[in-house]
Design a protein around this motif. Structure first.
Motif, PDB file in Angstrom:
ATOM      1  N   MET A 216       0.841  -1.193   0.000  1.00  0.00           N
ATOM      2  CA  MET A 216       0.000   0.000   0.000  1.00  0.00           C
ATOM      3  C   MET A 216       0.886   1.257   0.000  1.00  0.00           C
ATOM      4  N   LYS A 217       0.422   2.299  -0.695  1.00  0.00           N
ATOM      5  CA  LYS A 217       1.179   3.563  -0.724  1.00  0.00           C
ATOM      6  C   LYS A 217       0.620   4.480   0.372  1.00  0.00           C
ATOM      7  N   VAL A 218       1.517   4.869   1.280  1.00  0.00           N
ATOM      8  CA  VAL A 218       1.056   5.572   2.476  1.00  0.00           C
ATOM      9  C   VAL A 218       1.885   6.834   2.718  1.00  0.00           C
ATOM     10  N   THR A 219       1.199   7.915   3.131  1.00  0.00           N
ATOM     11  CA  THR A 219       1.899   9.093   3.656  1.00  0.00           C
ATOM     12  C   THR A 219       1.455   9.276   5.099  1.00  0.00           C
ATOM     13  N   VAL A 220       2.428   9.479   5.989  1.00  0.00           N
ATOM     14  CA  VAL A 220       2.110   9.713   7.398  1.00  0.00           C
ATOM     15  C   VAL A 220       2.363  11.190   7.680  1.00  0.00           C
ATOM     16  N   LEU A 221       1.285  11.907   8.008  1.00  0.00           N
ATOM     17  CA  LEU A 221       1.377  13.345   8.288  1.00  0.00           C
ATOM     18  C   LEU A 221       1.545  13.529   9.788  1.00  0.00           C
ATOM     19  N   GLY A 222       2.747  14.000  10.192  1.00  0.00           N
ATOM     20  CA  GLY A 222       3.055  14.157  11.616  1.00  0.00           C
ATOM     21  C   GLY A 222       3.953  13.016  12.055  1.00  0.00           C
ATOM     22  N   CYS A 223       5.265  13.287  12.105  1.00  0.00           N
ATOM     23  CA  CYS A 223       6.227  12.197  12.358  1.00  0.00           C
ATOM     24  C   CYS A 223       6.779  12.294  13.775  1.00  0.00           C
ATOM     25  N   GLY A 224       5.875  12.367  14.755  1.00  0.00           N
ATOM     26  CA  GLY A 224       6.269  12.363  16.165  1.00  0.00           C
ATOM     27  C   GLY A 224       6.214  10.947  16.708  1.00  0.00           C
TER      28      GLY A 224
ATOM     29  N   HIS B 277       6.895  -3.858   7.115  1.00  0.00           N
ATOM     30  CA  HIS B 277       5.985  -4.735   6.378  1.00  0.00           C
ATOM     31  C   HIS B 277       5.985  -4.436   4.874  1.00  0.00           C
ATOM     32  N   LYS B 278       7.053  -3.749   4.436  1.00  0.00           N
ATOM     33  CA  LYS B 278       7.329  -3.546   3.006  1.00  0.00           C
ATOM     34  C   LYS B 278       6.265  -2.725   2.267  1.00  0.00           C
ATOM     35  N   HIS B 279       5.580  -1.838   2.974  1.00  0.00           N
ATOM     36  CA  HIS B 279       4.679  -0.916   2.287  1.00  0.00           C
ATOM     37  C   HIS B 279       5.503   0.277   1.813  1.00  0.00           C
ATOM     38  N   SER B 280       4.968   0.975   0.806  1.00  0.00           N
ATOM     39  CA  SER B 280       5.680   2.130   0.264  1.00  0.00           C
ATOM     40  C   SER B 280       5.247   3.363   1.077  1.00  0.00           C
ATOM     41  N   VAL B 281       6.081   3.739   2.041  1.00  0.00           N
ATOM     42  CA  VAL B 281       5.637   4.756   2.999  1.00  0.00           C
ATOM     43  C   VAL B 281       6.583   5.955   3.033  1.00  0.00           C
ATOM     44  N   GLN B 282       5.996   7.134   3.188  1.00  0.00           N
ATOM     45  CA  GLN B 282       6.817   8.333   3.383  1.00  0.00           C
ATOM     46  C   GLN B 282       6.257   9.139   4.556  1.00  0.00           C
ATOM     47  N   GLY B 283       7.108   9.987   5.126  1.00  0.00           N
ATOM     48  CA  GLY B 283       6.662  10.899   6.180  1.00  0.00           C
ATOM     49  C   GLY B 283       6.360  12.269   5.583  1.00  0.00           C
ATOM     50  N   TRP B 284       5.554  13.042   6.309  1.00  0.00           N
ATOM     51  CA  TRP B 284       5.289  14.422   5.873  1.00  0.00           C
ATOM     52  C   TRP B 284       5.601  15.329   7.053  1.00  0.00           C
ATOM     53  N   LEU B 285       6.685  16.112   6.885  1.00  0.00           N
ATOM     54  CA  LEU B 285       7.212  16.918   7.985  1.00  0.00           C
ATOM     55  C   LEU B 285       6.724  18.363   7.897  1.00  0.00           C
ATOM     56  N   ARG B 286       6.679  19.028   9.046  1.00  0.00           N
ATOM     57  CA  ARG B 286       6.266  20.441   9.082  1.00  0.00           C
ATOM     58  C   ARG B 286       7.249  21.298   8.289  1.00  0.00           C
ATOM     59  N   VAL B 287       8.538  21.071   8.533  1.00  0.00           N
ATOM     60  CA  VAL B 287       9.576  21.759   7.753  1.00  0.00           C
ATOM     61  C   VAL B 287      10.047  20.751   6.698  1.00  0.00           C
TER      62      VAL B 287
ATOM     63  N   PRO C  67      11.733   8.313   2.765  1.00  0.00           N
ATOM     64  CA  PRO C  67      11.465   9.540   1.999  1.00  0.00           C
ATOM     65  C   PRO C  67      10.463  10.425   2.738  1.00  0.00           C
ATOM     66  N   ALA C  68      10.525  11.715   2.445  1.00  0.00           N
ATOM     67  CA  ALA C  68       9.581  12.636   3.088  1.00  0.00           C
ATOM     68  C   ALA C  68       9.192  13.752   2.123  1.00  0.00           C
ATOM     69  N   ASN C  69       8.004  14.288   2.342  1.00  0.00           N
ATOM     70  CA  ASN C  69       7.505  15.470   1.629  1.00  0.00           C
ATOM     71  C   ASN C  69       7.662  15.376   0.112  1.00  0.00           C
TER      72      ASN C  69
ATOM     73  N   ARG D  13       5.984  15.147  -3.311  1.00  0.00           N
ATOM     74  CA  ARG D  13       4.629  15.477  -3.788  1.00  0.00           C
ATOM     75  C   ARG D  13       4.046  14.372  -4.668  1.00  0.00           C
ATOM     76  N   GLN D  14       4.900  13.715  -5.471  1.00  0.00           N
ATOM     77  CA  GLN D  14       4.372  12.637  -6.312  1.00  0.00           C
ATOM     78  C   GLN D  14       3.894  11.463  -5.452  1.00  0.00           C
ATOM     79  N   ARG D  15       4.677  11.140  -4.412  1.00  0.00           N
ATOM     80  CA  ARG D  15       4.266  10.056  -3.494  1.00  0.00           C
ATOM     81  C   ARG D  15       2.959  10.418  -2.795  1.00  0.00           C
ATOM     82  N   LEU D  16       2.813  11.708  -2.469  1.00  0.00           N
ATOM     83  CA  LEU D  16       1.576  12.148  -1.808  1.00  0.00           C
ATOM     84  C   LEU D  16       0.395  11.957  -2.770  1.00  0.00           C
ATOM     85  N   ALA D  17       0.600  12.374  -4.016  1.00  0.00           N
ATOM     86  CA  ALA D  17      -0.473  12.277  -5.008  1.00  0.00           C
ATOM     87  C   ALA D  17      -0.847  10.818  -5.289  1.00  0.00           C
ATOM     88  N   ASP D  18       0.114   9.901  -5.114  1.00  0.00           N
ATOM     89  CA  ASP D  18      -0.140   8.463  -5.366  1.00  0.00           C
ATOM     90  C   ASP D  18      -0.674   7.745  -4.130  1.00  0.00           C
ATOM     91  N   SER D  19      -0.664   8.410  -2.964  1.00  0.00           N
ATOM     92  CA  SER D  19      -0.983   7.710  -1.715  1.00  0.00           C
ATOM     93  C   SER D  19      -2.412   7.184  -1.695  1.00  0.00           C
TER      94      SER D  19
END
Ligand code: NAP
Ligand code: PAF
Length: 294
Positions: A1-9, A22-32, A54-56, A58-64
């Protein structure tokens, strides 16, 4: 699954690490914005896992296919609404935070909007996340399109168990809300660990009584004694914890009081009810927040 996690605390890194393992395609989304985020999670057995994701992007976000939102409640609606135009129309948005009331801040969404609560416990210290106890995550639909994405709970359950699906997630969120209405302000006011709250029985009962009345007006029927019993159980099972509100007040951060006792007060007001006990706690926490000395 393609996932973006908003808030990496604390909670965000726990999920980022679990999705990655678990081998999902995941990125973080940071404030800065940064192209990478470093994840360091120490599990309950003291084993440290550290890696970069990876973080922030935009293509990964659009595919999430999933935007998992692990921000503090007061950050949620503003930050998610900024990302909305970049999301697929079928990207599930899962809000995982303490308290209630963020859903009401959104316009009607085409995307499936899910609500979640969790009893996992993690905290952040010197850039590392300590996963101190495993828990249960409950998720369910927050709008009509989300009613057909119940298969998401099975995917999340594989990633970071246990995850359960609730058709009426708001009802179970109110029970978690009642727990937070008691433990969070009292522990922040008395500056104590959760377990020490067992000395404040009268206040616990008074808060609980008011929350039950509002729940009934909202259509969620629960027996006062059962709810009280459950709250006391959570106080015992988390006796060594420093609640998230006490942590926020100690760190001179904005707490989530507006979405905890504050939400109950707003719902009470809508029904023409007054809640003197919850109002007093709300006022004390607000006063603390407004008088931080830096
Ligand atoms: P946290 O550690 O403070 O994490 C929140 C993260 O959001 C921080 O890393 C913060 O980054 C980031 N953030 C703030 N504004 C942002 C923005 N505009 N864009 C992107 N990221 C942004 O909080 P948490 O403990 O993970 O808690 C998250 C929610 O889960 C809360 O509602 C909490 O009550 C709930 N919860 C937590 C636990 C737990 O064990 N931790 C358990 C149950 C429920 P900066 O530091 O750079 O601002
Ligand atoms: O906010 C918290 O700290 C937690 O939700 C809880 C359950 C009160 C335990 O500390």
């Amino acid at each position: 699954m393609k996932v973006t996690v908003l808030g990496c605390g604390a909670l965000g890194q726990l999920w980022l690490s679990a999705f990655f393992r678990h081998k999902h395609s995941v990125q973080g989304w940071l404030r800065v914005p940064k192209p990478f985020c470093t994840i360091t999670v120490i599990n309950q057995h003291g084993v440290e896992n550290s890696f970069q994701l990876p973080a922030n992007n935009r293509q990964r976000l659009a595919d999430s296919e999933l935007l998992l939102v692990t921000l503090k409640a007061w950050q949620v609606s503003k930050e998610v609404q900024e990302l909305l135009p970049q999301l697929r129309s079928d990207c599930a948005i899962l809000l995982m935070h303490n308290g209630l009331g963020t859903k009401e801040e959104f316009p009607e969404l085409v995307q499936p909007l899910l609500l979640g609560t969790t009893t996992h416990a993690a905290y952040s210290e010197e850039g590392k996340i300590y996963h101190i106890s495993a828990g249960i995550t409950s998720i369910g639909p927050g709008n009509v399109p989300a009613k057909s994405v119940d298969q998401l709970s099975a995917v999340l359950h594989q990633v970071l168990p246990k995850v359960t699906w609730h058709n009426n997630i708001v009802a179970s969120s109110w029970i978690k809300l009642a727990v937070n209405c008691v433990i969070n302000p009292l522990s922040a006011i008395y500056e104590c660990r959760n377990g020490e709250l067992e000395y404040y029985t009268d206040e616990i009962e008074a808060i609980c009584r008011e929350v039950v009345i509002v729940m009934h007006y909202e259509g969620y029927y629960i027996n006062y004694h059962l709810l009280l019993f459950y709250i006391c159980q959570v106080i015992r099972s988390t006796s060594g914890n420093i609640s998230s509100m006490l942590q926020d007040i100690r760190a001179k951060r904005l707490s989530e009081i507006d979405y905890i006792n504050g939400y109950v007060l707003r719902r009470a007001n809508a029904h023409g009810l007054r809640l003197p006990v919850n109002q007093r706690l709300f006022n004390i926490i607000k006063h603390k927040e407004q008088n931080y000395k830096y």
